[in-house]
Scaffold this active site. Structure first.
Site, short mmCIF file in Angstrom:
data_model
loop_
_atom_site.label_atom_id
_atom_site.label_comp_id
_atom_site.label_asym_id
_atom_site.label_seq_id
_atom_site.Cartn_x
_atom_site.Cartn_y
_atom_site.Cartn_z
CB ALA A 59 72.78 -24.84 2.43
CB CYS A 60 76.49 -20.67 0.42
SG CYS A 60 75.45 -19.34 1.04
CE1 TYR A 61 75.92 -17.30 6.53
CE2 TYR A 61 74.74 -17.22 4.46
CZ TYR A 61 75.43 -16.59 5.47
OH TYR A 61 75.64 -15.24 5.41
#
Length: 139
Positions: A13-15
């Site tokens: 998850a890049c967030y």
């Protein structure tokens, strides 16, 4: 802008954490960005979430249950969305107008355009691929 470079933990998850120079509010990541440079060309991608359903995001990733819980905690601590910062969920068209105005304030003029026939064909092919359950779950 987020200070310094954060060490990536290999998360899908890049967030889950801001990297250097990404936009944050009170230390929480608001704008995600990625860049690829090849053969003298630059591909820049960015996203500004209007809302952020952390539980759904964590649930959609193929992770063991304990990793999913860790990711969900990181998303709750490290990520945010426009609707969480404003009195109401913003209209996507209003966000687009504001982004264009921001570019213009620093001297960048964005010009509207159309996709070429080849770009449209590629977009349709990609759309079909990404809508394919078989393709998305093959990993």
């Amino acid at each position: 802008l987020a200070p310094g470079r954060r060490e990536r933990r290999g998360s899908p998850a890049c967030y889950d954490a801001p990297s250097s120079a990404e936009l944050t509010v009170a230390g929480r990541k608001l704008v995600g960005s990625a860049q690829l440079r090849r053969s003298g060309a630059v591909l820049q991608h960015g996203s500004i979430p209007l809302t952020l359903d952390r539980a759904t995001l964590a649930c959609r990733l193929a992770l063991p249950e304990e990793e999913r819980a860790t990711l969900l905690a990181a998303l709750q601590r490290e990520a945010t969305a426009l609707a969480e910062l404003l009195p109401a969920r913003p209209d996507p068209a209003a966000v687009m107008v504001a982004v264009v105005a921001g570019f213009e304030q620093v001297g960048v003029r964005l010009l509207p355009g159309e996709l070429s026939a080849a770009e449209q064909a590629r977009a349709h092919w990609l759309e079909a691929q990404f809508r394919s359950v078989e393709w998305n779950w093959r990993r």
